[in-house]
Write a protein that holds these residues in place. Sequence first.
Motif, PDB file in Angstrom:
ATOM      1  N   VAL A  82      44.293  38.352  24.814  1.00 54.52           N
ATOM      2  CA  VAL A  82      45.317  39.404  24.862  1.00 54.52           C
ATOM      3  C   VAL A  82      46.177  39.305  23.607  1.00 54.52           C
ATOM      4  CG1 VAL A  82      47.295  40.343  26.133  1.00 54.52           C
ATOM      5  CG2 VAL A  82      45.343  39.364  27.383  1.00 54.52           C
ATOM      6  N   ILE A 124      39.037  45.082  30.465  1.00 61.20           N
ATOM      7  CA  ILE A 124      40.416  45.107  30.949  1.00 61.20           C
ATOM      8  C   ILE A 124      40.791  46.582  31.001  1.00 61.20           C
ATOM      9  CG2 ILE A 124      42.761  44.239  30.637  1.00 61.20           C
ATOM     10  CD1 ILE A 124      40.681  42.000  30.709  1.00 61.20           C
ATOM     11  N   SER A 127      46.707  47.244  31.922  1.00 65.43           N
ATOM     12  CA  SER A 127      47.505  46.042  31.682  1.00 65.43           C
ATOM     13  C   SER A 127      48.977  46.420  31.599  1.00 65.43           C
ATOM     14  CB  SER A 127      47.053  45.349  30.388  1.00 65.43           C
ATOM     15  OG  SER A 127      47.138  46.247  29.286  1.00 65.43           O
ATOM     16  N   LEU A 144      46.924  41.992  34.447  1.00 62.79           N
ATOM     17  CA  LEU A 144      45.677  42.529  33.905  1.00 62.79           C
ATOM     18  C   LEU A 144      44.771  42.948  35.046  1.00 62.79           C
ATOM     19  CD1 LEU A 144      44.940  39.696  31.304  1.00 62.79           C
ATOM     20  CD2 LEU A 144      46.138  41.842  30.866  1.00 62.79           C
TER      21      LEU A 144
END
Length: 196
Positions: A82, A124, A127, A144
């Motif tokens: 991330v 993902i 988020s 997430l």
Amino acid sequence: MSENIVAEGLPTFETVCIEVPKVYDFCFEADRRENICTPLGTCMPSEGATVNCIITSATCTEVSRTTPDATGRANVTFAIVVTYTLEVLCPNGEVDCRFEDLMFTFTKTIVLCAPEGTFTNCEIVSSACVCLILGEQICCNFDLCIIVQSLAIVKLLVPSFGFCTPAMCEQVSPEPPFVCPPTLFPPQCTPVTGSR
């Protein structure tokens, strides 16, 4: 490898052989990472300052898997990266300090139906992050939503009623607040009378 078939009460269709990615497993997981902290360093926030957190990218990649058991299930491990930016905002909304290209990583292991010959796809899909100034650092919580698939390219014999034709596109709907899993597919259109 096609054949026309007529079944009573059904329109004529043919069987066709198509090559497609077959989904062996498809699951989601909501993951929270807490207390990811960044030192303020030389940044001296004013009284009442707030923090704006911007996630710039979130990637998920398979790094290992165990040998599948008798049922085809394996422990599959993914590396998640991330990248994000933090902005310290004055009470009037102006940016006081900015921290760019911050990053944290972790691994996540998920049990998947993943027999030999399958590959995985990990995304993902949404988020969010919330941050506070605590003493001499900024500490953040990250949420997430991870969606994982195991797939293989296969050849399937399927009935075909012809090729698909496009319909008029619908307008984009506003995005809802953070939800896991999010809406993955658009609603099916109501067919117009007399057409497919």
